[in-house]
Every structure is written in structure tokens, then in C-alpha cells.
Design an enzyme around this catalytic site. Structure first.
Site, PDB file in Angstrom:
ATOM      1  N   GLY A  30      -3.209  -0.724   0.291  1.00  0.00           N
ATOM      2  CA  GLY A  30      -2.557   0.598   0.796  1.00  0.00           C
ATOM      3  C   GLY A  30      -0.835   0.452   0.659  1.00  0.00           C
ATOM      4  O   GLY A  30      -0.375  -0.270  -0.454  1.00  0.00           O
ATOM      5  N   SER A  31      -0.147   0.347   1.658  1.00  0.00           N
ATOM      6  CA  SER A  31       1.438   0.539   1.503  1.00  0.00           C
ATOM      7  C   SER A  31       2.139  -0.582   1.177  1.00  0.00           C
ATOM      8  O   SER A  31       3.237  -0.484   0.640  1.00  0.00           O
ATOM      9  CB  SER A  31       1.881   1.245   2.702  1.00  0.00           C
ATOM     10  OG  SER A  31       1.150   2.584   2.904  1.00  0.00           O
ATOM     11  N   VAL A  32       1.593  -1.664   1.376  1.00  0.00           N
ATOM     12  CA  VAL A  32       2.289  -2.978   0.872  1.00  0.00           C
ATOM     13  C   VAL A  32       2.373  -3.130  -0.386  1.00  0.00           C
ATOM     14  O   VAL A  32       3.330  -3.857  -0.975  1.00  0.00           O
ATOM     15  CB  VAL A  32       1.635  -4.320   1.495  1.00  0.00           C
ATOM     16  CG1 VAL A  32       1.913  -4.457   3.074  1.00  0.00           C
ATOM     17  CG2 VAL A  32       0.096  -4.464   1.148  1.00  0.00           C
ATOM     18  N   PHE A  33       1.630  -2.328  -1.177  1.00  0.00           N
ATOM     19  CA  PHE A  33       1.590  -2.121  -2.651  1.00  0.00           C
ATOM     20  C   PHE A  33       2.975  -1.640  -3.272  1.00  0.00           C
ATOM     21  O   PHE A  33       3.390  -1.632  -4.214  1.00  0.00           O
ATOM     22  CB  PHE A  33       0.454  -1.526  -3.322  1.00  0.00           C
ATOM     23  CG  PHE A  33       0.402  -1.799  -4.870  1.00  0.00           C
ATOM     24  CD1 PHE A  33      -0.212  -2.972  -5.368  1.00  0.00           C
ATOM     25  CD2 PHE A  33       0.607  -0.821  -5.574  1.00  0.00           C
ATOM     26  CE1 PHE A  33      -0.070  -3.226  -6.855  1.00  0.00           C
ATOM     27  CE2 PHE A  33       0.758  -0.999  -6.975  1.00  0.00           C
ATOM     28  CZ  PHE A  33       0.172  -2.192  -7.467  1.00  0.00           C
ATOM     29  N   LYS A  34       3.545  -0.776  -2.058  1.00  0.00           N
ATOM     30  CA  LYS A  34       4.756   0.116  -2.524  1.00  0.00           C
ATOM     31  C   LYS A  34       5.994  -0.972  -3.058  1.00  0.00           C
ATOM     32  O   LYS A  34       6.879  -0.777  -3.460  1.00  0.00           O
ATOM     33  CB  LYS A  34       5.135   1.039  -1.486  1.00  0.00           C
ATOM     34  CG  LYS A  34       4.157   2.141  -1.327  1.00  0.00           C
ATOM     35  CD  LYS A  34       4.320   2.907  -0.024  1.00  0.00           C
ATOM     36  CE  LYS A  34       3.171   4.206  -0.043  1.00  0.00           C
ATOM     37  NZ  LYS A  34       3.097   4.645   1.471  1.00  0.00           N
TER      38      LYS A  34
END
Lengths: 482, 464
Positions: free
Chosen positions: A215-219
């Protein structure tokens, strides 16, 4: 007749030669693989005959062998399920896992570094004592992580970003390794079957061997790829529509609030990270291209198994995507998969000015006479970011915690950098909740990653900031309070 | 004809019996090695030395020196290596059997083999001594060629007799009266060797020279093939009735080799082996246990074979044991040989390989090779044809038995139930092999001492 006798002698010689060759084959060349056959209990008996070394945390044993009165002489005793994902188990019937397995040769005294001890044991007739393995785990941090997770399923990894030392490694739920160490085969097999069939998966090492949609931690990786590419800075902007149609499809990407990302017509990468917006990230991903992103992800460790010295499962950034898939993967959806150890490594690299240290769980190995026989030194895993890029990503992560949607990781009087994530797993499936970050931002002591599986028990009701960030905060506080 | 013609010329008394002094020295070493083995077994299993050590050490040591003394008096020119090698192997076997007993006591297993083996050792050594004392010349055996054949066949088939025959572990190889069991096949191999040697000496000319020539090879006549067919049939009977491939292979192999040595004609080996393999192949098709053995031999680690009743479990465990021994072994008393079924008899070589390692295996194999080569050397040097064949036969039967047993454990050939000569637990085997030792010593003494070999020796009485 003597001519015939000579020939018969030759036949006898050939018969014996075949016996010499056959015994050499078995006893030397095939010996190792035969010793590993599951049906060969000799290796297991052997390891019980010598006193297996202890596994130590801060000088205290969390696993040790104590005298027992049966034929095996020693019983393996584990202190707490809190360490089950670290120690693994050591069983006569199920083999071994975790440190018990990866440091097994030291613990049994069979490692080549114990050669002189082996020789002196051979001469004195006393069995070789196994070496003890001292871990880098900080018991206070481990306990904080264990307690903070409560009854939620998931994992926590805390690293010292400067050395790569693992300060905490928790997988929940844990298990009682004593159940498998029992000397009764019936008991041990029964307990193992129970643990294996438990739907909560206590035997899984979620910290390093289970993969989740990030999810957003990949950002964070997207932001790193953007600044490292040289084409973008943290202030580079993208159009800011509330919806973005993925190229070649009828699928629209939305931000989590289903609106615009901030109030302006364009949005910077820094703000996209701060507010955790999907639309600008999808555009950024398509602009960068999957090869650039993959290269960045691999520098952080994606696609590689890490030996710490247990072996992690490699995180995945998919191959051969079309633009739509690249867009989805850019905010950690589609087929991107990662584990907490990997995400902690990402934060640790950012914290350590772009230099990623190899994760390590072993402080040193002590012989029975307390001499240090092995001591892993800090080792560089890779350099995924330049110092400047690392600084830029760090500032973006600080923004996310101090002024953004990852605010539950804030610690009083300490600047925390981090990023939350809330990954969707298909319609109606519970979310996977994430946090990764480090503190203090100016002189990082700890990099942490938290994953909470199955929505932390509340399905789609929680987000990374509500459940994962507080866990990470408690872990970071435990490090900083010392 | 005067009286003096039948008086045997007294032997020249040799002032320095060099062979015997070498033998004494070697026996001295052998007894020391044995004491060391026993001490190591006790220290590693019991952690203390007990007086039981002497119970095991003394009898074989005393008896072997007694044989040595008898050789000095009665056969001073006998080969000096044979006795010490036999003693080393026998006592090494005793040490391992004793060690297994001690281990079994720890596991509450009441069955003990050591004390029985020590008694059999004394009996067997005594019989060997009697052979040396009361058989003035092995040539007298030549008078009993056909008696030997009858005895051999009777012994071979005795286990099939209704009342006394016994079946143990699936093979019908024993006779028993009450608790006392005996494996007559072991003695049959000596009787049959005597028969083969005697028979072939008289028939070698006709076997070698008669027959029609076909394609440049001289094919023996049916009449000359007769005995081969008989032995072939007997071997197959053993295979079928007693379910023992090893014994049947042993006898047939022995016979083929002796026929070859006597006639110098390789065609007998070709024909014989073809016949045996054909017979065994047919038997394996008809009898499940043979094909099962072959399956287990080829794939011992296959789970289905491993789990099968009478499958490869024992073989696989034996190989695990050998592998556990590695190069140097675990030391006597340091391994876990009990995990292998029949660790003290059929699989004693796996037990020794585990605790003495590859180094120990090489030592044991080298001892056997040395023993056999001394026997072959006696055959080689002997001027008399019967003696040549007898010495060769007895040596070869030991070599072949080693090959079949040790090769079975190390997967060179399919596993069959034979004992490792002199090492394994079992009285009949020990007795038979010590008799072989006695006969070989007897033959070796006669090589250079001036006996007249052209005729069976006549010892006249009432001269003095």
C-alpha cells in the site's frame, strides 16, 4: 594352475576394491546428504548428546539446554513466546527453524571455527560444548513491540540504521517453542500439528517470510526513485484531478479521501507523500517507468533474499507491467508485495543518509569458555540513495508524520519521519495496515516497520495511521527512552 | 622291500622358528589392541573400568597364545600372519558385540550376545587347535572326498528337515534342539570345499580336455557338465527352500572358481554364471522376496521400500550409521549402532563403520584382504594340486563371503543374510571360520617340509 590363481587373485582384488570405493562413497561423499535425511535420527540424537549452546539476549538466555534424565540428556527450554520468531524451535521430530537452524552449527559445536575445541574434545574424550549466540535484540524494545501489537496479527521489525542490527523482531501470534522441544515424539507431533493447523498461523514468521501488499508505504520508494532519477525534486508537481483514468482502461484511480490532494490545481511529490495521495503517485510512476522504479526497489532489497542470518523471503516488484499496472503498483497495489523487514530496510537507508546496512541479528558467538569465536561486523548492503536524495526523502517523511496523515507516530519533543499504509486486498477483504519510519530524524537511532494483517481484527475499519503508527511510536519510544 | 622304506625321515629341528617369533609379536599386539578396545568400550559406555574387562580379554588372549604354542610344536613353518589376523578380527567383533550389549542394557533390552560369543570363541579356537594337533596332514582329507560331499549336502539341507529345522528372520538356515540353534550351512562350506578340491583334482584332465569344439571353443561334454548341474540345482534349492540368495551365491561362486582354477577353462565360468543368473532371475520372478531385495537395493531411500515389511529400512539405517561414522568414526561406544536391526550380526560392519569410521572400515577390509592373500599365497606356493585347490577354495570362500555381506551393507550387491567372517555374532560361523584358519595353517606348514605329495601320505605304525 598358478596362472588361474593369479586371475582369481585379481578378481578378489576387484571385489575388495569395490568395497573400498562403496564405503568411501557412503562415509565421505554422501555423508552430509545422508545426515540430512529426515529419517536419519542420528543427527538429532547427536545434537542432544552435547550441551547445545544458549541463545542470549542482553546476556540472558532466551533458549537454553538443561539436563534431563532421559536418553537425550538435555532438554531445550524456551523463555517466552515473545522470541519465538527469533529463536525458532529445535525439535527431535520437526527439525529446527530460526536461529536454532541458521546458527545450528555453532550451537552444536560443529562449526569449523570450533575446530580446536573439537580437537581438544577428541583428545580429552569430553563432548564439544555448543557455542552461545548473543543476539542484537534489545529486550526492552522487543517487549514494547510485543505488547504494542496486543492481540493483532502482524509483525514488527526495528533496526539500528547505522549498523543494521535488529533491535526487535516480533511476529504475532507467537508460539511456545517448548511444545515442540518435548522429547516425546507423540507429544511433539501432536503439538506441531495443532500449531500448523491453527488458522492464526503462529508458526509463520510474518516479520521476514510473509509478503503483504505494501500500500502507501511503497510511496517512500516512489519518492526515492523520483528524486534519485534526477528528473524530479520533492517539489516537482503533477496535475491534481480527483480522479485519474489509468491508460488504456476504464479504471479510475482515486485518492483515499475521494477528493483532490490539497487545495491547489497541481500537487508536489512531497505533498502527495504527506497526504498519501494515489493520483499523483500513479502519474509519477507512469512518468518514471517501471524499470527505474524496479532498479530503485532492488537497491533497497526487493527481489533478494536477505540472510540475517535467517533467510528472508524476497519482496516482489512485478515484471512486464503495462502502464495501468505501473500506475496501480506505484501506490503499493497490484502485485507488489513486501515484508516488514524489507520496509524497515527502506526507512533505515533513508535514515542512514542513503547507505543501507545489512540487517543482522547476531551480536557475537561465544565459545563455552566465553571466548568470542565469531562477531559479525556492520556491513553495507547497498547504497540506494545519494546523501542529497536521502535528505529529500527524509524531509518528505518528516512532513508525513509532523504535518500529514501519519500523525499518530508523533513523539513529544522528537522529530519523527515516517509513512503509513493501508493496503486493499480485494473486495470485502480486511486491509493490511502499515507504518514505516525512523526517529529522531536528525540523528536516527531506530528504523521501524510495522505490519498488521487482517485489518487488525476490524476488517476495513482501520487505517495504517490508526493502528500501525501507534505501535511504531511505542517501539521508537522504547529505543529513545533509554 | 626293507623296513626302513616306510619309516618317515625325521624332520630337521629348526633352531630358530622365525615365523613363530613374528607370530608371537603380532599376537602380543593383537591382545594389546583388544585390551584397548575393551577399555574404550567400558569407559565410553559405562564411564568406569570394571573387572568384566578381563572376562572378555583373557579367554581369547590365552587361547590364541595356546594355539601359537601348539603351532611352535606341531607346525612351526605355518604362515605367521593368519593366526594374528584371525585373532584381531575375532576380538574386534567381540568388542563390538560387548559394546552393543552394554548399550542394549541401557535401553532395557535383555538380549545379550557377548557372553555367548566369548564361549563360542573358546570352542572355535579349541577346534582350530584340535585340527592342527590331530590332522597330521590335510592330505588325509583327500581320502574322504565323497564323504565330504555327503556331509556337505546333508548339512546344507538339514534346515529343511521337519523337526530340527528352524526359520529365523525369514530364512530357513538353522537347526535347533531346544534353545540351542546352529547354522549348519557354515560348516557345509568347508565340507563342500574339500569335496570340490578332491573331486576336481581327479577330474581336471577330462574336464579340461574333452568335449567338442564349437566356434573355436571347447564345449564340455554333458557327462562332464553333470556335477556343475548338480551343484547348480543344489544352489537353487537353497535359494528356493531356504530363501537365501547369499548362501546359494556363495556355494556356486566357490564351485565355479575352483573349476576354473582346476581346468584353466574360462568357458566354465561363462556357462556357470549364465546358469546361475538365469536361475536367480527366474526365481526372482517367481518369488516376491528376491525382487523385493533387488528393489530395496536399487532404491533403499524410496519411501515405499523403506516402509515395506522386509523392505529397505534396515539397509537405509545401516547406511545412515556408516555415514554417521564419516572419516574417523564416533569412537567405540560413541555411536548409535543400535538403531540398525541385527547390529551385532548381519550389520556388524555398519556398527563398526559408524564407530571406527572410514579409517576403521579400510583397516578391516585390509585385514580381510591380507588374510585372503595369505591363503591364496599358500595355494600359489604349494606343490600339491589338492592343497592348492583346498587353500584357494577356503580363501576364496572367505573373500566371497566378505564381498557378499559387506557389499550388501554398502549397496554394491543386493543385501543377503550372511555373517561377516570372524566378526559377526554367531557360533556356527565362528566355528567354521576358525576351522578354516586351522586348515590353512596346516596346509601352509606343509609347503616346504619335505612331505611326499605325489601320494596320500602313509604313516606306518609298529616300526619302532
Amino acid at each position: 594352475m598358478n596362472r588361474e590363481l593369479k586371475r582369481v587373485s585379481l578378481v578378489i582384488f576387484v571385489m575388495f576394491l569395490s568395497l573400498f570405493i562403496a564405503s568411501t562413497t557412503i562415509q565421505i561423499f554422501a555423508a552430509d546428504s545422508l545426515a540430512q535425511d529426515q529419517r536419519n535420527v542420528r543427527s538429532a540424537y547427536d545434537s542432544y548428546k552435547t550441551q547445545r549452546g544458549a541463545i542470549l539476549v542482553n546476556g540472558e538466555p532466551i533458549a537454553e539446554s538443561v539436563r534431563s534424565d532421559d536418553v537425550y540428556q538435555y532438554l531445550r527450554v524456551y523463555k517466552s513466546p515473545m522470541y519465538s520468531s527469533v529463536t525458532g524451535f529445535f525439535s527431535l521430530y520437526q527439525g529446527s527453524t530460526g536461529i536454532e537452524s541458521s546458527m545450528g552449527s555453532y550451537l552444536t559445536g560443529k562449526n569449523s571455527s570450533q575446530f580446536f575445541e573439537q580437537i581438544s574434545a577428541l583428545l580429552s574424550g569430553n563432548p564439544v560444548q555448543g557455542a552461545s549466540v548473543e543476539l542484537t535484540i534489545d529486550p526492552v524494545v522487543q517487549k514494547a513491540a510485543w505488547d504494542a501489537m496486543g492481540k493483532m496479527k502482524g509483525a514488527v521489525v526495528a533496526l539500528d540504521p547505522k549498523t543494521g542490527n535488529i533491535l526487535a523482531l516480533v511476529s504475532k501470534p507467537g508460539f511456545d517453542a517448548n511444545l515442540l522441544a518435548v522429547h516425546s515424539g507423540v507429544q511433539s507431533n501432536e503439538n506441531y500439528a495443532k500449531l500448523l493447523n491453527d488458522k492464526d498461523g503462529p508458526l509463520l514468521n510474518r516479520a521476514a517470510n510473509e509478503l503483504y501488499a505494501p500500500g502507501s508505504v511503497f510511496k517512500v520508494i516512489m519518492a526515492a526513485a523520483a528524486v534519485e532519477s534526477g528528473k524530479h525534486t520533492k517539489d516537482s508537481t503533477f496535475p491534481n484531478p480527483p480522479k485519474f483514468q489509468l491508460p488504456g482502461t476504464n479504471v479510475f484511480v482515486q485518492n483515499s479521501g475521494e477528493g483532490k490532494c490539497g487545495g491547489k490545481p497541481t500537487v508536489s511529490i512531497a505533498d502527495a507523500l504527506r497526504f498519501s495521495c494515489n493520483v499523483p503517485m500513479a502519474q509519477l510512476g507512469i512518468a518514471l517507468g517501471q524499470d527505474t522504479i524496479r532498479k530503485q526497489a532492488e537497491l533497497f532489497g526487493f527481489g533478494k533474499k536477505v540472510s540475517y542470518p535467517m533467510t528472508s523471503t524476497a519482496s516482489v516488484y512485478p515484471e512486464n507491467m503495462d502502464d495501468a499496472q505501473v500506475g496501480l503498483s506505484s501506490f503499493g497495489q497490484y502485485d507488489v508485495r513486501s515484508n516488514p523487514l524489507q520496509m524497515a530496510m527502506v526507512s533505515a537507508a533513508v535514515a542512514n543518509q542513503g547507505v543501507l546496512m545489512k540487517p543482522n541479528l547476531v551480536e557475537n558467538v561465544l565459545s563455552s569458555s566465553l571466548a568470542v569465536i565469531a562477531q559479525p561486523q556492520p556491513d553495507i548492503f547497498s547504497q540506494p540513495l545519494s546523501k542529497e536524495s536521502a535528505q529529500a526523502v527524509k524531509e518528505m517523511m518528516i512532513g508525513a508524520v509532523q504535518r500529514g496523515v501519519s500523525g499518530n507516530a508523533r513523539i513529544k519533543d522528537v522529530v519523527v519521519a515516517g509513512k503509513t499504509g493501508t493496503a486493499q486486498n480485494g473486495k470485502g477483504e480486511p486491509y493490511t495496515l502499515w507504518f514505516t519510519g525512523f526517529a529522531p530524524a536528525d540523528n536516527p537511532q531506530v528504523a521501524v516497520a510495522v505490519v498488521i494483517a487482517d485489518g487488525g481484527g476490524i476488517g476495513q475499519g482501520g487505517v495504517g495511521n490508526s493502528l500501525a503508527a501507534p505501535v511504531a511510536r511505542k517501539v521508537m519510544e522504547a529505543v529513545l527512552r533509554k | 622291500m626293507t623296513d626302513t622304506s616306510s619309516i618317515t625321515i625325521p624332520k630337521i629341528v629348526r633352531v630358530i622358528p622365525r615365523n613363530r617369533n613374528i607370530e608371537f609379536l603380532l599376537l602380543f599386539f593383537a591382545s594389546g589392541i583388544y585390551a584397548y578396545e575393551l577399555a574404550q568400550v567400558q569407559l565410553s559406555v559405562l564411564k568406569v573400568l570394571t573387572t568384566e574387562l578381563f572376562f572378555y580379554w583373557l579367554p581369547p588372549t590365552l587361547f590364541s597364545f595356546a594355539i601359537h604354542y601348539i603351532l611352535r610344536r606341531r607346525a612351526s613353518e605355518a604362515d605367521p600372519m593368519i593366526l594374528p589376523i584371525a585373532v584381531i578380527l575375532n576380538t574386534l567383533g567381540l568388542s563390538m558385540i560387548y559394546r552393543l550389549d552394554l548399550g542394549a542394557i541401557a535401553n532395557d533390552n535383555p538380549e545379550q550376545f557377548g557372553s555367548r560369543q566369548i564361549i563360542w570363541t573358546m570352542v572355535a579356537m579349541t577346534v582350530a587347535a584340535l585340527v592342527i594337533i590331530y590332522v597330521p596332514s590335510h592330505l588325509f582329507l583327500r581320502r574322504y572326498v565323497y564323504v565330504s560331499m555327503l556331509i556337505g549336502i546333508a548339512l546344507l539341507l538339514a534346515p529343511n528337515l521337519p523337526l530340527i529345522g528352524r526359520s529365523i528372520n525369514g530364512a530357513r538356515l538353522w537347526i535347533g534342539i531346544g534353545p540351542f540353534t546352529f547354522q549348519p550351512g557354515e560348516l557345509a562350506k568347508i565340507a563342500l570345499t574339500v569335496f570340490f578340491a578332491g573331486y576336481l583334482v581327479t577330474r581336471r584332465e577330462s574336464l579340461a580336455l574333452t568335449g567338442r569344439k564349437i566356434l573355436g571353443m571347447r564345449i564340455p561334454r554333458a557327462r562332464e557338465l553333470g556335477p556343475i548341474l548338480v551343484i547348480w540345482a543344489a544352489s537353487l534349492i537353497v535359494l528356493v527352500l531356504q530363501r537365501d540368495l547369499g548362501t546359494s551365491l556363495l556355494y556356486f561362486g566357490l564351485f565355479i572358481v575352483l573349476v576354473y582354477v582346476a581346468t584353466g577353462r574360462a568357458i566354465y565360468v561363462v556357462v556357470g554364471l549364465t546358469m546361475f543368473l538365469t536361475g536367480a532371475l527366474v526365481a526372482s520372478r517367481l518369488m516376491g522376496y528376491v525382487s523385493g531385495r533387488i528393489d530395496s537395493w536399487l532404491n533403499p531411500f524410496d519411501q515405499a521400500n523403506y516402509d515395506a515389511v522386509g523392505g529397505s529400512y534396515q539397509l537405509a539405517q545401516g547406511i545412515f550409521g556408516l555415514a554417521h561414522g564419516n572419516l574417523l568414526g564416533t569412537g567405540l561406544g560413541g555411536g548409535i549402532p543400535h538403531l540398525v536391526p541385527l547390529a551385532e550380526s548381519d550389520f556388524i560392519i555398519a556398527s563398526l563403520g559408524e564407530e571406527l569410521g572410514l579409517v576403521g572400515m579400510f583397516a578391516i577390509l585390509t585385514l580381510y584382504l591380507l588374510f585372503v592373500s595369505r591363503g591364496m599365497r599358500i595355494g600359489f606356493n604349494h606343490p600339491d594340486d589338492f592343497s592348492k585347490l583346498l587353500a584357494t577354495g577356503l580363501s576364496f570362500v572367505i573373500a566371497l563371503q566378505c564381498f557378499i555381506v559387506i557389499g550388501g551393507v554398502t549397496r554394491v550387491v543386493p543385501l543377503t543374510g550372511l555373517t561377516t567372517p570372524l566378526l559377526a555374532a554367531g557360533g556356527s560361523s565362528l566355528l567354521a571360520n576358525w576351522i578354516i584358519v586351522g586348515v590353512l595353517l596346516r596346509i601352509s606348514d606343509s609347503i616346504g617340509n619335505g612331505e611326499n605329495f605325489s601320494e596320500p601320505t602313509t604313516i606306518s605304525s609298529g616300526v619302532r
